[in-house]
Design an enzyme around this catalytic site. Structure first.
Site, PDB file in Angstrom:
ATOM      1  N   CYS A  65       0.806  -1.221   0.000  1.00 19.87           N
ATOM      2  CA  CYS A  65       0.000   0.000   0.000  1.00 19.87           C
ATOM      3  C   CYS A  65       0.840   1.272   0.000  1.00 19.87           C
ATOM      4  CB  CYS A  65      -0.945   0.011   1.204  1.00 19.87           C
ATOM      5  SG  CYS A  65      -0.117   0.150   2.808  1.00 19.87           S
ATOM      6  N   VAL A  77      11.794  14.116  10.727  1.00 24.59           N
ATOM      7  CA  VAL A  77      11.195  12.815  10.431  1.00 24.59           C
ATOM      8  C   VAL A  77      11.545  11.847  11.556  1.00 24.59           C
ATOM      9  CG1 VAL A  77      11.047  10.909   8.802  1.00 24.59           C
ATOM     10  CG2 VAL A  77      11.421  13.238   7.958  1.00 24.59           C
ATOM     11  N   GLU A  86      -9.676  -9.937 -13.836  1.00 32.35           N
ATOM     12  CA  GLU A  86     -10.227 -10.698 -14.955  1.00 32.35           C
ATOM     13  C   GLU A  86     -10.207  -9.874 -16.235  1.00 32.35           C
ATOM     14  OE1 GLU A  86     -14.328 -13.017 -16.317  1.00 32.35           O
ATOM     15  OE2 GLU A  86     -14.102 -12.338 -14.242  1.00 32.35           O
ATOM     16  N   ARG A  95     -26.496 -12.013 -13.630  1.00 33.48           N
ATOM     17  CA  ARG A  95     -26.367 -12.954 -12.506  1.00 33.48           C
ATOM     18  C   ARG A  95     -27.142 -12.452 -11.292  1.00 33.48           C
ATOM     19  NH1 ARG A  95     -23.287 -17.458 -10.613  1.00 33.48           N
ATOM     20  NH2 ARG A  95     -22.318 -17.725 -12.650  1.00 33.48           N
ATOM     21  N   PHE A 134     -20.036 -11.853  -8.383  1.00 37.59           N
ATOM     22  CA  PHE A 134     -20.438 -11.376  -9.711  1.00 37.59           C
ATOM     23  C   PHE A 134     -21.930 -11.051  -9.808  1.00 37.59           C
ATOM     24  CE2 PHE A 134     -20.743 -11.715 -14.401  1.00 37.59           C
ATOM     25  CZ  PHE A 134     -19.584 -11.062 -14.775  1.00 37.59           C
ATOM     26  N   GLU A 187     -16.659 -18.573  -4.872  1.00 35.13           N
ATOM     27  CA  GLU A 187     -17.579 -17.450  -4.688  1.00 35.13           C
ATOM     28  C   GLU A 187     -18.769 -17.736  -3.763  1.00 35.13           C
ATOM     29  OE1 GLU A 187     -17.852 -15.081  -8.740  1.00 35.13           O
ATOM     30  OE2 GLU A 187     -17.796 -17.234  -9.103  1.00 35.13           O
TER      31      GLU A 187
END
Length: 1488
Positions: free
Chosen positions: A73, A396, A942, A1020, A1054, A1416
């Protein structure tokens, strides 16, 4: 002509010295060394004048073979970059070393001087792993593996710090692992955390057993661990120390080396029949420790034939050249229960602190270049001198704020000063006990690390008790400040000087009247009261040439009635910035009258702010009086009268929290001072106990290889950091790095784009944009081609790619991309679904589902049959994928034919190949798209991974050089899209008996600026809006909204989770309207075999929902707990509980993308007996490679380790379907089986000739000599599916889904009504997975998906600003569940038998090994936490007299603490109401 300078008047200020003028004398006199001296994994290292822009992570990843430390990140929020620093322990009176887990992405490189840096590679390797690494691997605690090295290092620091070398004992417990914040700076998106915690806790209880010191728990600790309902522990419930005789073995049994019975033939799939019965009690794996762990010979220990020549005889196949073994093998399996053995832990073998560092004398350092320079003073005098010479120098310490500003806000800080190695300010020496007794204040070294300060506060509070209540308040705030890695290096001075309005510590310091001691060259030492320190937003009274030296915190005088407390509310308990934070102090005279008070809040103003009006009004009042409480609540509303559109948003919630926190303090202080009876429930905040839970590891269907709980084949190398991801690949010759130029506007015309400033920067080679390809090449799309790769004349969302700059290094490319000047002409932006509906902004879709009377357009008649009709609008927010590895790619051009190798972190090699082919203008056969593993995908890679490969390919073709790109987290979140936000406007009709009759709905999803897969996601959703319930008459209409946000895309589920969420929301509304128990309503309307879905798919023999509900209800003791929850809610005013049991069915196939329902495999057997396997799937942590290898090993009759899959690539498997839709195992597994069947048929004569027991090396040797083809292409296409939208003919319609993966979950929650905070007390999940190929991997998918679903429905909230800018772009603003968010009791099991105890069979499925896809389906079951919360809120509303009928209230997803609190309907909420005025807009926008 040169002119003389005119004279200056006295009023002209002297010119400030430049950095060079001010600092050069100091460099020449003091900072004479540019060398950083340290040790790295035991080796002495000297860095001479390194790159000043590098963090520690940049340096580590630039080294060969040190790629285990990951960039996740860049802001210290995920822990993927965690390393350990070994340093002397200054708090110890003896010569001790401490181990600090730190974020390498933030840690200043200069800070390693004089320290020992340990990375994950330094503690173990695949050949010799550290026991922690081995245990996490073998207990399935690593899936994608990208987060694993960081988690390993956090645990490593904890274990090393717990060891006392003198007593040779560990002061360590399960509590330390889970409840003390040692893992709160680490995130995992795959596992659901449970197996990681199991590995860590069993390491303590088993590996360290006999080496643990007997610590007595503190009373405070015991108080936190309150009794949780029906606490379930791992292992046996019996108190007996002997075996319980459970089938398959007890957890106390010694492991057996024997494996389960083989099938009828080692070269074919035997029938999957259960090995034996099992009782109802779940059976855990059997664990043991040994010096030399054994391995199961059926899966590990293959041997291979020596090299041969064509003329050698047949006996040559019997000779052995080498053997292999799995990296993390099982030890065996006994009657379907895995036996796992670990190597023993020997503390004396750990890396030692280099002796030379005990003698290390730090020197002032200075290094840099003409753009940035670093100083490292070693004394306060040097620091003050430097600040006096150049006041603008940036100090710092922990860099948690500074590095975020550098990376994300383009701050430069040309002169930076590292201040954490100055003894005078980074160490706090405690007074003696005698001195403490009379002390009036505690003096803290300004730069004391927060972890040390937390320990100091705890120690002093233990000694002084209530006199040091302020320190306990500070400790409480520090415990939940950031993650452990940041607390280990961050300081209180840094927190103060940053002047954040949501600081956790500053309210405590202000409330206690703390003072700061500062020092400067001109003024010397001077005092600054905290009360006058904060002038305006991020503005302080500290002179620019001064530094903070000490913080002086007053202690309460002896024998005074004074109470100091602190509170914080955030989106997530651990490692999250505050929404509102507060600290309160009140002192009473002997009569209970307020003598002094201070009420201080953070998050309610541009600075930390005192409630001056309320504080004044309290003086002279009797504290323990309802009138005082009421008056204070009234004036607090006046002190913090927030406008509706206040920056930071959440005006109503924040104002409510100010009242709630004070309300809690009033009660807590009254109890503390024993002023009278108060309701203790008001005082108690939500606390967790140590989490527990079970998996039922008994598998009656286990075979020789298939069905065994083999750890993920890459798990151990993921734990040791040796697993290679795209950005870990060694740099290629002449490689360049890309930096993306992104739009800063949501919708605008591009007036001009000026690349000149970027091209003039050091290292920059060139740029590509729309001008480097044709308009036709610039358009792509996963389904419909409607999306530009590069913006062309207009930008359509914040973050859209305009171009890509490339340079010699990644840092140079990123800096250059930021330098590009873009001029915009802004246009109105459409962000939300409501705005899209109003503007009629839709993509063409037009797909509906109709059933019953809707076929004849007679829904009016259907509703006329109904006794009751309910209507509503339900919204559901999106979800960020937050895979730990951001999108990455590498394009390597060939020197001939225009061919190119493209490595991409993608789930879709075919689409990557196709569009790289398009933009480079060559056929697909010249593009090899490859991926070895992904650090998580979840659907987000995907399609959205494709453009990044294309950008690199265009540049690589242009320059004829390799080009690499790895997105920063904020770039990835801007560009990759997320789960679709949805809205349903529904109408449902019922009979009075509670039977569903008619359903009509308009369903909308927010597709974003392009279509991507939004239409398929809507399809879906519509096909799952029935969930498990039969409705005779249905009319569903889907609409895809076109908006100016990023293009939303595939995400685990999905669209199905959204559809089932709408279904269950309707069920709750109906139940409330009918005054019927929702569980009764569900049972009345469950499908029965023979009925049909709204798309005419028949419910067949595979319908197991009734079994799941019955068995899970029984195993979770649902009815008894449901009654207990009702009793709890009747007797608790300030806490409420909720419980629910929800079913789920998920359709398996690519639905109407029929062509994707195909798989391919290529199996090659080499003449030494080793097997090379390629297939169309990609490995993203879900264990697909492991399962496919298990299938191949089972079918070919060989050990698992003889099968090898190197990667996924288009040169091996053409036209591969994406790894998605939970179909990876189905389509590719059957293709693997098909290839193996071909090979077995060819090898059958040789098996018959050489015997059943002959090893494969002998069989293939003989076949090779007979010129038999030892390679086979396997293929499989999914039969029977083929639904076409609009086909309502019962005779011709084909199924949409191959089968249903079904499940059910039961969750129980508790909510704090004052804050909206909650905890999940318990969750039980049962899934129907058929005959599992690998139960351990499937359990990992079940638990991981559940926690991801829990996040979706509770804490994960995506936000935009009203101007269209995306706000939640990293872990600082977007919160996924952490270790402390999982259910406190978390049980998982698989459906094995019917309600009479008879084994079930799934042979009718015609799927590989009769298994079911599982990636899923469990995700939606995380919604049980949401619906349990909904029940708890409903109980609170009933108590408060608020309406709970249809239309009287609603709770949309996600159920954040804000939404929960605002739904309670209590008096405090009403007092804090913030009304929206005409023209006012909310600061944040949710786009559902």
């Amino acid at each position: 002509m040169a002119l003389p300078k005119p004279p200056q008047t006295a009023s002209d200020p002297p010119r400030a010295l430049s950095a060079a003028e001010a600092l050069t004398p100091l460099i020449e006199s003091t900072y004479t060394s540019p060398d950083i001296n340290f040790y790295l994994n035991g080796k002495r290292t000297v860095l001479r004048n390194p790159n000043p822009h590098w963090t520690l992570l940049d340096y580590i990843r630039a080294q060969p073979n040190l790629k285990g430390t990951k960039l996740g990140c860049g802001e210290g929020g995920c822990g993927a970059c965690t390393v350990v620093l070994q340093v002397p322990d200054r708090r110890s009176e003896k010569r001790r070393v401490k181990h600090l887990a730190v974020n390498a992405c933030l840690f200043s490189l200069v800070g390693v001087d004089g320290k020992h840096v340990i990375t994950v590679e330094g503690i173990g390797s695949v050949e010799k792993p550290h026991p922690l690494q081995e245990r996490i691997a073998k207990l399935h605690g690593s899936q994608c593996g990208f987060c694993t090295p960081g988690i390993v290092m956090s645990l490593y620091a904890l274990v090393r710090n717990a060891y006392n070398p003198e007593t040779k004992r560990f002061h360590l417990s399960e509590r330390d692992i889970e409840l003390e914040g040692h893992l709160d700076g680490n995130l995992c998106r795959c596992t659901g955390y449970k197996p990681i915690l199991q590995a860590a806790k069993t390491f303590v209880t088993e590996d360290l057993n006999g080496q643990l010191a007997e610590d007595v728990p503190e009373l405070g600790d015991l108080k936190l661990e309150k009794e949780i309902v029906d606490l379930v522990r791992n292992g046996c419930g019996s108190k007996s120390q002997g075996s319980c005789g459970r089938p398959g073995g007890c957890c106390r049994d010694k492991p057996s080396d024997s494996s389960s019975d083989e099938g009828k033939s080692p070269a074919s799939t035997p029938p999957t029949e259960p090995a034996s019965g099992s009782d109802d009690e779940p059976t855990p794996a059997v664990l043991d420790i040994a010096k030399n762990p054994q391995q199961d010979d059926s899966i590990s220990g293959a041997s291979y034939a020596k090299p041969l020549k064509s003329k050698e005889n047949i006996e040559a196949g019997t000779e052995v050249k080498t053997t292999t073994s799995l990296e993390a093998p099982l030890s065996g399996s006994k009657h379907g229960v895995p036996q796992i053995t670990f190597q023993e832990y020997v503390p004396g073998t750990e890396l030692i602190f280099p002796s030379a560092l005990w003698k290390f004398e730090p020197r002032p350092l200075c290094y840099g270049n003409d753009r940035k320079i670093w100083f490292r003073p070693t004394s306060l005098e040097q620091l003050v001198e430097l600040k006096g010479a150049y006041p603008s120098a940036k100090l710092v310490a922990g860099a948690s704020e500074v590095q975020v500003e550098v990376r994300f806000k383009n701050s430069d800080f040309a002169v930076s000063v590292y201040v954490s190695d100055i003894p005078e300010i980074n160490y706090t020496k405690l007074p003696s006990d005698a001195e403490l007794e009379t002390a009036k204040e505690l003096v803290i070294g300004a730069n004391t690390p927060l972890t040390e300060l937390e320990a100091i506060c705890k120690d002093v509070f233990a000694k002084l008790g209530k006199r040091a209540m302020v320190l306990e308040a500070l400790r409480k705030q520090l415990r939940y400040f950031a993650g452990r890695q940041i607390r280990n290096v961050a300081s209180l001075a840094g927190n103060i000087a940053t002047a954040s309005p949501i600081s956790d510590a500053n309210p405590v310091l202000l409330a206690s009247n703390a003072t700061l001691v500062a020092q400067s060259l001109g003024k010397g030492e001077f005092v600054l009261p905290m009360s006058d320190f904060f002038i305006a937003y991020r503005t302080i009274s500290l002179p620019p040439d001064a530094v903070i030296k000490q913080i002086r915190i007053p202690l309460s005088p002896p024998d005074t009635k004074e109470v100091v407390k602190a509170y914080k509310q955030a989106k997530r308990k651990d490692d999250d910035i505050a929404i509102v934070t507060a600290s309160f102090r009140v002192r009473l005279d002997p009569d209970g009258i307020v003598e002094d008070a201070n009420l201080v809040y953070g998050g309610m103003a541009p600075t930390t702010k005192t409630a001056t009006k309320t504080t004044s009004s309290l003086l002279g009042r009797r504290w323990f009086s309802s009138e005082t409480l009421d008056a204070a609540l009234t004036t607090l509303g006046e002190d913090f009268d927030l406008p509706f559109g206040v920056p930071g948003g959440m005006a109503h919630y924040r104002k409510t929290l100010t009242l709630s926190m004070f309300f809690r303090f009033w009660h807590e202080s009254a109890a503390e001072l024993e002023l009278g009876e108060v309701d203790g429930q008001v005082i108690d905040e939500i606390h967790r106990a140590i989490s527990t839970g079970i998996r039922d590891d008994y598998n009656p269907y286990e075979q020789r290889v298939v069905g065994k709980q083999v750890p993920h084949l890459s798990a151990l190398k993921q734990c040791t950091g040796e697993a290679e991801y795209i950005d870990d690949m060694p740099k290629t010759d002449r490689e360049l790095f890309g930096g993306l130029v992104l739009s800063m506007k949501a919708h605008a015309n591009l007036v001009s784009v000026d690349y000149a400033p970027a091209l003039e920067m050091p290292g920059v080679v060139g740029v590509v944009d729309k001008n480097n390809i044709t308009p036709e090449q610039n358009i792509w799309g996963s389904i419909r081609k409607d999306e530009p790769l590069f913006a062309d004349g207009k930008v359509l969302h914040h973050g859209q790619v305009i171009g890509m700059v490339y340079a010699e290094t990644a840092l140079q490319a990123q800096a250059a991309a930021r330098a590009v000047k873009v001029v915009y002409e802004e246009l109105p932006a459409v962000l939300t679904i409501d705005e899209a509906i109003e503007a009629k902004s839709f993509f063409q879709h037009g797909k509906n589902l109709i059933k019953g009377l809707a076929l004849d357009d007679k829904m009016d008649e259907a509703f006329a049959q109904c006794d009751r009709i309910f209507e509503g609008t339900t919204r559901m927010g999106g979800q960020e994928h937050f895979y730990l590895e951001t999108n990455a790619a590498l394009a390597i051009p060939s020197g001939e034919d225009g061919s190119m190798e493209v490595w991409s972190s993608t789930q879709n090699t075919m689409e990557t190949q196709e569009f790289v082919s398009q933009v480079t203008g060559v056929p697909s056969n010249r593009i090899n798209a490859r991926v070895k593993r992904l650090g998580g995908g979840f659907g987000g890679k995907e399609s959205r991974s494709v453009p990044f490969a294309c950008y690199l390919a265009i540049a690589a073709k242009k320059e004829k050089r390799p080009v690499r790109l790895m997105l920063n987290r904020d770039e990835d979140m801007l560009l990759s899209g997320q789960r679709h936000p949805f809205q349903a406007r529904w109408k449902v009709g019922m009979s009075k008996e509670g039977k569903l009759i008619a359903l009509e709905a308009d369903v909308y999803d927010n597709g974003g600026y392009s279509q991507d897969m939004s239409g398929a996601v809507m399809d879906r959703c519509l096909t799952h809006i029935d969930n498990c319930y039969q409705t005779p008459h249905v009319y569903l209409r889907g609409h895809v909204c076109r908006t100016n946000i990023h293009s939303n895309t595939a995400f685990r589920g999905f669209g199905a989770p959204q559809g089932m969420y709408f279904a269950e929301t309707m069920m709750y509304n109906i139940a409330e309207g009918l005054d019927m128990d929702v569980d009764e309503l569900r049972m009345k309307n469950l499908y029965v075999p023979g009925e049909h879905t709204p798309f005419f798919q028949k419910i067949d023999e595979d319908w197991h929902i009734p079994l799941l509900l019955e068995q899970l209800g029984r195993s979770s003791d649902y009815e008894k707990r449901k009654a207990a929850v009702a009793t709890f809610n009747e007797t608790n005013r300030w806490k409420k509980r909720g419980i629910c049991l929800v079913p789920s069915k998920f359709g398996l196939s690519f639905a109407t993308a029929l062509h994707l329902n195909q798989g391919a495999a290529y199996v090659r057997i080499y003449h030494d007996g080793s097997v090379l396997l390629h297939h169309a799937g990609t490995e993203m942590g879900q264990g697909l490679f492991t399962k496919m290898c298990q299938i191949a090993a089972q079918e070919l009759g060989v050990p698992l380790d003889s099968i090898y899959t190197p990667d996924s690539q288009t040169y091996q498997i053409a036209n591969a379907s994406p790894t998605a839709a939970s179909s990876g195992s189905d389509i590719n597994g059957m293709a693997v089986k098909n290839a193996c069947d071909q090979l077995n048929e060819r090898l059958a004569p040789y098996r018959e000739k050489l015997g059943k027991e002959a090893p494969l090396r002998e069989i293939v040797h003989a076949a090779y000599l007979d010129r038999v083809n030892l390679a086979a292409n396997g293929f499989w296409k999914m039969p029977k599916v083929g639904y076409k939208w609009g086909d309502t003919n019962w005779d011709t319609v084909l199924p949409m889904y191959y089968y249903w993966t079904q499940g059910a979950a039961c969750s129980e929650v508790e909510i704090d009504l004052l804050t909206g905070d909650h905890t999940v007390l318990r969750s039980d999940i049962m899934m129907d997975v058929g005959n599992s190929i690998n139960p351990a991997i499937d359990y990992g998918q079940v638990e991981g998906a559940f926690i991801q679903g829990q996040g979706l429905f509770t804490i994960e909230e995506s936000l935009w600003l009203s101007n269209g800018q995306f706000f939640t772009r990293g872990p600082g603003t977007y919160k996924i569940p952490g270790f402390s968010d999982i259910p406190q009791i978390f049980n998982a099991s698989m459906l094995r038998k019917d309600n009479d105890g008879n084994p079930l069979s799934w042979n009718h499925l015609r799927s590989v090994q009769s298994s079911k896809g599982i990636g899923e389906p469990p995700l939606f079951l995380g919604s049980t936490v949401f619906f349990a919360l909904r029940e708890a809120v409903k109980a609170a509303r009933v108590m408060n007299g608020a309406g709970v009928g249809p239309g009287e209230w609603k709770l949309d997803s996600p159920a954040t603490s804000e939404r929960l609190r605002l739904a309670i309907g209590d008096e405090l909420l009403k007092r804090a109401e913030v009304k929206q005025k005409d023209g006012e807009k909310s600061f944040f926008v949710t786009v559902s």
